[in-house]
Design an enzyme around this catalytic site. Sequence first.
Site, PDB file in Angstrom:
ATOM      1  N   ARG A  33      -9.535   0.920   8.677  1.00 29.52           N
ATOM      2  CA  ARG A  33      -9.691  -0.503   8.923  1.00 29.52           C
ATOM      3  C   ARG A  33      -9.936  -0.684   9.852  1.00 29.52           C
ATOM      4  O   ARG A  33     -10.261  -2.120  10.609  1.00 29.52           O
ATOM      5  CB  ARG A  33      -8.209  -0.240   9.801  1.00 29.52           C
TER       6      ARG A  33
ATOM      7  N   LYS B 147       0.948  -0.996   0.092  1.00 29.14           N
ATOM      8  CA  LYS B 147      -0.085   0.083  -0.087  1.00 29.14           C
ATOM      9  C   LYS B 147       0.799   1.195   0.097  1.00 29.14           C
ATOM     10  O   LYS B 147       0.570   2.311  -1.435  1.00 29.14           O
ATOM     11  CB  LYS B 147      -0.978   0.416   1.256  1.00 29.14           C
TER      12      LYS B 147
ATOM     13  N   ARG C 225      11.715  -6.936   4.878  1.00 22.90           N
ATOM     14  CA  ARG C 225      11.238  -4.535   4.511  1.00 22.90           C
ATOM     15  C   ARG C 225      12.676  -4.007   6.391  1.00 22.90           C
ATOM     16  O   ARG C 225      13.368  -4.292   7.334  1.00 22.90           O
ATOM     17  CB  ARG C 225      10.135  -4.411   4.759  1.00 22.90           C
TER      18      ARG C 225
ATOM     19  N   ARG D 201      -0.849  -9.363  13.254  1.00 24.00           N
ATOM     20  CA  ARG D 201      -1.375  -7.538  12.866  1.00 24.00           C
ATOM     21  C   ARG D 201      -1.597  -8.206  11.314  1.00 24.00           C
ATOM     22  O   ARG D 201      -3.227  -8.018  11.010  1.00 24.00           O
ATOM     23  CB  ARG D 201       0.132  -7.003  11.398  1.00 24.00           C
TER      24      ARG D 201
ATOM     25  N   ARG E   9      11.305  -1.703  11.027  1.00 27.27           N
ATOM     26  CA  ARG E   9      10.342  -1.655  11.877  1.00 27.27           C
ATOM     27  C   ARG E   9       9.907  -2.162  13.059  1.00 27.27           C
ATOM     28  O   ARG E   9       9.715  -3.341  12.889  1.00 27.27           O
ATOM     29  CB  ARG E   9       8.979  -1.341  11.236  1.00 27.27           C
TER      30      ARG E   9
HETATM   31  P1  AMP Z   1       1.027   0.428   9.084  1.00 31.10           P
HETATM   32  O1  AMP Z   1       1.979   1.342   8.607  1.00 31.10           O
HETATM   33  O2  AMP Z   1      -0.551   1.059   8.176  1.00 31.10           O
HETATM   34  O3  AMP Z   1       1.104  -0.995   8.672  1.00 31.10           O
HETATM   35  O4  AMP Z   1       0.665   0.726  10.875  1.00 31.10           O
HETATM   36  C1  AMP Z   1       0.958   0.338  11.488  1.00 31.10           C
HETATM   37  C2  AMP Z   1       0.785   0.337  12.876  1.00 31.10           C
HETATM   38  O5  AMP Z   1      -0.086   2.034  13.424  1.00 31.10           O
HETATM   39  C3  AMP Z   1      -1.014  -1.128  13.073  1.00 31.10           C
HETATM   40  O6  AMP Z   1      -0.788  -2.164  12.668  1.00 31.10           O
HETATM   41  C4  AMP Z   1      -1.960   0.043  14.132  1.00 31.10           C
HETATM   42  O7  AMP Z   1      -1.664  -0.320  15.069  1.00 31.10           O
HETATM   43  C5  AMP Z   1      -1.243   1.403  13.706  1.00 31.10           C
HETATM   44  N1  AMP Z   1      -2.557   2.180  12.425  1.00 31.10           N
HETATM   45  C6  AMP Z   1      -2.509   2.908  11.795  1.00 31.10           C
HETATM   46  N2  AMP Z   1      -3.679   2.960  10.818  1.00 31.10           N
HETATM   47  C7  AMP Z   1      -4.554   2.819  11.622  1.00 31.10           C
HETATM   48  C8  AMP Z   1      -6.389   2.859  12.054  1.00 31.10           C
HETATM   49  N3  AMP Z   1      -6.400   3.072  10.258  1.00 31.10           N
HETATM   50  N4  AMP Z   1      -6.890   2.415  13.087  1.00 31.10           N
HETATM   51  C9  AMP Z   1      -6.087   2.134  13.707  1.00 31.10           C
HETATM   52  N5  AMP Z   1      -4.559   1.654  13.675  1.00 31.10           N
HETATM   53  C10 AMP Z   1      -3.809   2.256  13.076  1.00 31.10           C
END
Ligand code: AMP
Length: 241
Positions: A108, A33, A148, A191, A180
Site C-alpha cells: 500500500r 479485492k 457492506r 481511506r 466494519r
Molecule cells: P483493508 O481490509 O485492506 O481495507 O485494510 C483495513 C485497514 O488495515 C487499512 O485501512 C489500514 O489501516 C490497515 N492496513 C491493511 N493493509 C495495510 C498495509 N498494507 N499497510 C498499512 N496498513 C494496512
Amino acid sequence: MTTSTASEPETAPADKNFLPGPVLLLGAPGVGKGTQAKALMAEYGIPQISTGDILRANISSGTALGKVAKTLVDQGTLVSDDLVNQMVADRLRQPDTHHGFILDGFPRTLNQATWLDEQLSAAPGTLPVVAISIVVDYEQLLHRITGRRISPAGRIYNVYSNPPKVAGICDVDGSSLVQRPDDSEAVFTERMKTFEGQTAPVVEHYRKQGRFEEIDGDHAVEQVTAEIKSALKRLRQGSGQ
Ligand code: AMP
C-alpha cells in the site's frame, strides 16, 4: 502474532493446467479485492493473503500487534511499513504460499512495494509478481463500502446490491452480520485520501514494471473474476513465465 486467517484454501486447484504464481490485487477500498481474491483462491488453490484481515484477526485476539494497529485501522490510516512487512514476511514463510499467493491490500506504500520486490527477487525459483489493478468510480465505492455487511465467517453482503434474505442475518449460517468500524462514510473519506496519496503511486510503480493489467470492477462479480483470470493468463504467457 496471528498470521493466518480463516480464509485459507482447503481444496485442490480447479484449473490444474495453470497456476498464476504471485499475484497482487491493487485498488481503492471497496473495489472488490477481497471478493475477487476469494474467487481466485477457490479457482487456483493458492492462498489469499489479506493484510487487513490479518490485522483485524490480531485486533480481535488482542495481540501486541493488534493493540498498536487498532486505532490506525479504525481511523482509516496506515499501519507502519515495518510492522506490515514483518507480518507479510511471516505469512510468506508458510508452505502453502510456495506455489503462489494472492496479496490483497499489500503493498500500500512505495516502501512496501520496494521491500516486496526485494523479498521476491531474493527467493530462488519464485515467478515475478503480476499485478491486477481493479478500478471503480468514487460514488460506486462509497455505496459499496457504506452498504457492506460481513458475517463472522467472512461472507460479504451489501444492503443495496446484495442484501441477505433477512436484514442483518447471514443466509448461510444464520449469524448476525456486522459493519466494519472503518466502513462509515467519514472513515471511507480518510481511506480514499490515504489511497490517493500513498497507494496510487504503488499502482503506477507496477504499471511501469509491466506484468500489469487494469480491470473495470463495475460489473457482476463473476464477470470481473473471468476478466482477471484472462488477464492472469495473458500476463504469464506474455512474459513467458
Ligand atoms: P483493508 O481490509 O485492506 O481495507 O485494510 C483495513 C485497514 O488495515 C487499512 O485501512 C489500514 O489501516 C490497515 N492496513 C491493511 N493493509 C495495510 C498495509 N498494507 N499497510 C498499512 N496498513 C494496512
